[in-house]
Each structure stands twice: as structure tokens, then as C-alpha cells.
Scaffold this active site. Structure first.
Site, PDB file in Angstrom:
ATOM      1  N   GLY A  99       0.738  -1.181   0.010  1.00 33.81           N
ATOM      2  CA  GLY A  99      -0.104  -0.245  -0.009  1.00 33.81           C
ATOM      3  C   GLY A  99       0.875   1.327   0.196  1.00 33.81           C
ATOM      4  O   GLY A  99       2.138   1.173   0.072  1.00 33.81           O
ATOM      5  N   GLY A 147       0.384  -5.308   0.396  1.00 33.96           N
ATOM      6  CA  GLY A 147      -0.833  -5.319  -0.523  1.00 33.96           C
ATOM      7  C   GLY A 147      -0.752  -6.053  -1.629  1.00 33.96           C
ATOM      8  O   GLY A 147      -1.619  -6.261  -2.319  1.00 33.96           O
ATOM      9  N   GLU A 170       5.479  -6.213   7.500  1.00 38.36           N
ATOM     10  CA  GLU A 170       4.860  -5.329   8.421  1.00 38.36           C
ATOM     11  C   GLU A 170       5.608  -5.065   9.881  1.00 38.36           C
ATOM     12  O   GLU A 170       5.207  -3.848  10.397  1.00 38.36           O
ATOM     13  CB  GLU A 170       3.400  -5.457   8.665  1.00 38.36           C
ATOM     14  CG  GLU A 170       2.751  -5.355   7.418  1.00 38.36           C
ATOM     15  CD  GLU A 170       2.770  -6.371   6.084  1.00 38.36           C
ATOM     16  OE1 GLU A 170       2.409  -6.054   5.024  1.00 38.36           O
ATOM     17  OE2 GLU A 170       3.377  -7.348   6.369  1.00 38.36           O
ATOM     18  N   ASP A 178      -1.376  -7.814   6.957  1.00 39.05           N
ATOM     19  CA  ASP A 178      -2.905  -7.748   6.919  1.00 39.05           C
ATOM     20  C   ASP A 178      -3.223  -8.281   5.300  1.00 39.05           C
ATOM     21  O   ASP A 178      -2.673  -9.161   4.997  1.00 39.05           O
ATOM     22  CB  ASP A 178      -3.126  -6.428   6.780  1.00 39.05           C
ATOM     23  CG  ASP A 178      -2.592  -5.462   5.814  1.00 39.05           C
ATOM     24  OD1 ASP A 178      -1.442  -5.896   5.262  1.00 39.05           O
ATOM     25  OD2 ASP A 178      -3.339  -4.392   5.534  1.00 39.05           O
TER      26      ASP A 178
END
Length: 375
Positions: A99, A147, A170, A178
């Protein structure tokens, strides 16, 4: 750490980029053009193509890109002339680095909700890709992180090359895996997924196949021919002619040789015990791994381990994504997310000042806060 992982991967890939061949995609205007699109849509015979087109940002996802991909899938799902969807990334470095971290950083600093809105739509897209009724071919060539994993590794045809470097880094930016990452990693053999989740270590093609993050290996010189074949043939016919079934196997992976100490050390109930087992195992690689883990956000490490263990018990991707959404929203108000991005991406001093600073200072109450209902 996040920035170091990206730098190392770029260095690993640099030597092969000079000889890299075009991938046979549709015409892709540079992202410097005034009318450039961040996601290019094209049709080639039987196949519809999605090309992420932010090469200068390693094709990092924005909210607008997520919406555009979702809109394209809506149109193509009911188009009888579209038999296959193909996802690729523009540029020479990879599919997608995740992201837009800078946007998340600014939103977190301002106490905004834009990131929560982005994650809601992104995670819904991840679930949709997993349930896509037609072949969804994700070409996971080069760097695929965060992402980028979410829009590729949930597809039903996942292709890696010898240049693939796949990671969920992360914990190094004060965040937690995620985009369904805890679903995927919690279902990897033994404790391999726990190892990758806590360390953020990238894996190549062979280890991605071992961990269930990919399905097929296609040598990079074969990619243009493979993509061209998809325009005239069903995936089931195109794949055998270009995968390792009829060509060379992927370069050897690293994880199989370390399964014994990985499975033993990461089976512990707490991050502290995992680190202790790694340090006292007598294996040099395990000791180095412990040292890597201790550079990550203590809070992120504890939340990640709890999320991984819970994800194993949740039966569906959607339930895991719902858990991840609660965690992500909580992380948006955590000091470690802003500090981690600052240290790794903004200032690049690589010296995050985590709060709390040690594993022992992170209590159960703080960890459980990440799993509560969003206010």
C-alpha cells in the site's frame, strides 16, 4: 527492517534487470505522462489485463487503484468474452510493493480515517479475488510485498519466477501482516508462516511454492510467451507449456533446510520464548533470526503472533480479514506505526524508537486492544 528488505531485494534484482525481456503486455504509457493511469486495462483475445502502473513507486496501491481494479472485475465477471484475468506490474522491479505507506503515515499523524476506509475496500477486494469465478492469473514477478500479496496470492493461478521476492514485512514498520496475510501464512507447513510473519523475511519462488503463496513457476524468459498464449488458449492449456513441468525447476529455496529449528522454536507460546529458543538452539542461523526479530516493534510482534494463532482457528478468509481490519484500525492509533514508517521510509535513519521498547513491557491488555471492536 522494511527499508532494508526493499533495498536488499532491489540489489538482488539489479543484476538481472539489464537483460530483462519485455513481458508482452499491452502498451503501457510511462507514469510521467499527463494522462497516465495508475491501473491500465486492456483486452487481448480471451484475456483481460490489469497492469499496475506506478513503477516509480514500485506500483504501490492507492485507494483509487483498489476501486479501479474492483470496477474492472465487476465488468469482466459478467462479460462472456473474458475468460481469464491477468494481473501484472509495470516497470522492471516487481508487481507491487504494498500500500501507499506515505499516505498511511500522513493519515495516522493527522488522526484521520482515510486509511481505515482504504483498508475496508482493499480487504473486500482481497476476498473478492479469492472467490473470483474465472481464472485470475497473478504474475508475481520481482518484488511482491504487503498489499501486493493481497491482490495476487489470493488468486487461483499464482505464478512466480526466479526473480520473485515475496514478503510481509509489516512488523518492521510497527504494523501487522494484513490483506489476508495471516490467513495465508497461518496455513503454511509447520511454523514457516510464523517465521515469515515475525521476521518479514522475503522468499523466492521455491519457498513461495512450499508455503502455499504460489502455484506455478514460470522462468522469466517464458513470461512473454505465456502471456501471449493466454490470449488464445485456456489457462489449463497454456500453463503446462511454460511451467517447470516441462522446463527447469525454480532455484533452490532456503526454508526446507531450516525446518527443524524453525518448527521447534516458533511452536513456543510467546514471542519471548520464541526468541529464547532461537538464541539457545545452537544454530547460527537461528541466532541471527532472533537478532532480526528483536529489531522489530515489540507490540507488532506480540500482536502478530496472537493474530497468526487466531487465524489458524478461523475457517474462512473473510473472518480473518475482519480480524485484520480491527487490528489495522487499532494500529492506526498506535505510536509504533508512525514511528516505524518515519524510520524506514520517511527519514530512513533505520533507528525506530518503539514504544514500549521491549517485549517484556508489552502486556496482554495492550495486545488485546488490537482485537477489540473498533470504536
Amino acid at each position: 527492517m522494511f527499508g532494508e528488505i526493499v533495498s536488499k531485494i532491489r540489489k538482488d534484482l539489479h543484476g538481472s534487470e539489464r537483460n530483462r525481456q519485455p513481458m508482452g503486455r499491452s502498451s503501457t504509457p510511462p507514469d510521467t505522462a499527463p494522462d497516465a493511469e495508475d491501473v491500465l486495462l486492456a483486452r487481448h483475445g480471451r484475456a483481460a489485463h490489469l497492469t499496475l502502473n506506478r513503477p516509480r513507486a514500485l506500483n504501490a496501491l492507492t485507494h483509487a487503484m483498489v476501486r479501479r481494479i474492483d470496477e474492472a472485475l465487476t465488468a469482466w465477471e459478467h462479460d462472456p468474452e473474458v475468460e481469464t484475468v491477468v494481473l501484472t506490474g509495470a516497470g522492471e522491479r516487481g508487481l507491487c510493493a504494498g500500500g501507499d505507506i506515505r499516505a498511511i503515515y500522513e493519515d495516522a499523524r493527522a488522526g484521520g480515517t482515510a486509511s481505515a476506509d482504504f483498508w475496508r475496500d482493499e480487504y473486500r477486494l482481497n476476498a473478492r479475488i479469492a472467490r473470483w469465478p474465472k481464472p485470475y492469473v497473478a504474475v508475481m514477478d520481482g518484488i511482491v510485498m504487503g498489499g501486493g500479496v493481497g491482490i495476487s496470492a489470493h488468486g487461483n493461478v499464482r505464478v512466480v519466477t526466479e526473480r520473485s521476492r515475496i514478503a510481509m514485512p509489516e512488523t518492521g514498520i510497527g504494523f501487522v501482516p494484513d490483506v489476508g496475510g495471516t490467513y495465508l501464512l497461518s496455513r503454511a507447513p509447520g511454523e514457516l508462516g510464523t517465521h515469515l510473519a515475525l521476521t518479514g523475511a522475503p522468499v523466492g519462488a521455491a519457498d513461495a511454492l512450499l508455503c502455499g503463496l504460489a502455484d506455478h513457476y514460470v522462468p522469466s524468459p517464458q513470461l512473454p510467451h505465456f502471456l501471449e498464449a493466454l490470449s488464445t488458449k485456456p489457462v489449463r492449456q497454456a500453463l503446462p507449456h511454460h511451467t517447470h513441468q516441462t522446463h527447469q525447476p525454480p532455484p533452490p529455496g532456503e526454508l526446507t533446510a531450516h525446518r527443524e529449528w524453525i518448527d521447534h522454536c516458533y511452536a513456543a507460546d510467546t514471542v519471548e520464548e520464541i526468541v529464547d529458543r532461537l538464541l539457545t538452539s545452537g544454530v547460527q542461523e537461528a541466532k541471527q533470526t532472533a537478532e532480526t526479530i528483536l529489531t522489530k516493534s515489540p507490540t507488532s510482534l506480540k500482536v502478530t503472533l496472537r493474530a497468526m494463532r487466531r487465524a489458524r482457528e478461523l475457517p474462512t478468509l473473510e473472518e480473518v480479514l475482519a480480524q485484520e481490519y480491527r487490528i489495522s484500525c487499532a494500529a492506526l492509533t498506535s505510536p509504533d506505526l508512525v514511528e516505524g514508517i518515519r524510520a524506514q521510509v520517511i527519514d530512513k535513519d533505520r533507528e525506530p524508537r518503539w514504544r514500549p521498547g521491549t517485549l517484556g513491557q508489552v502486556g496482554d491488555v495492550e495486545v488485546e486492544r488490537f482485537f477489540g471492536t473498533r470504536p
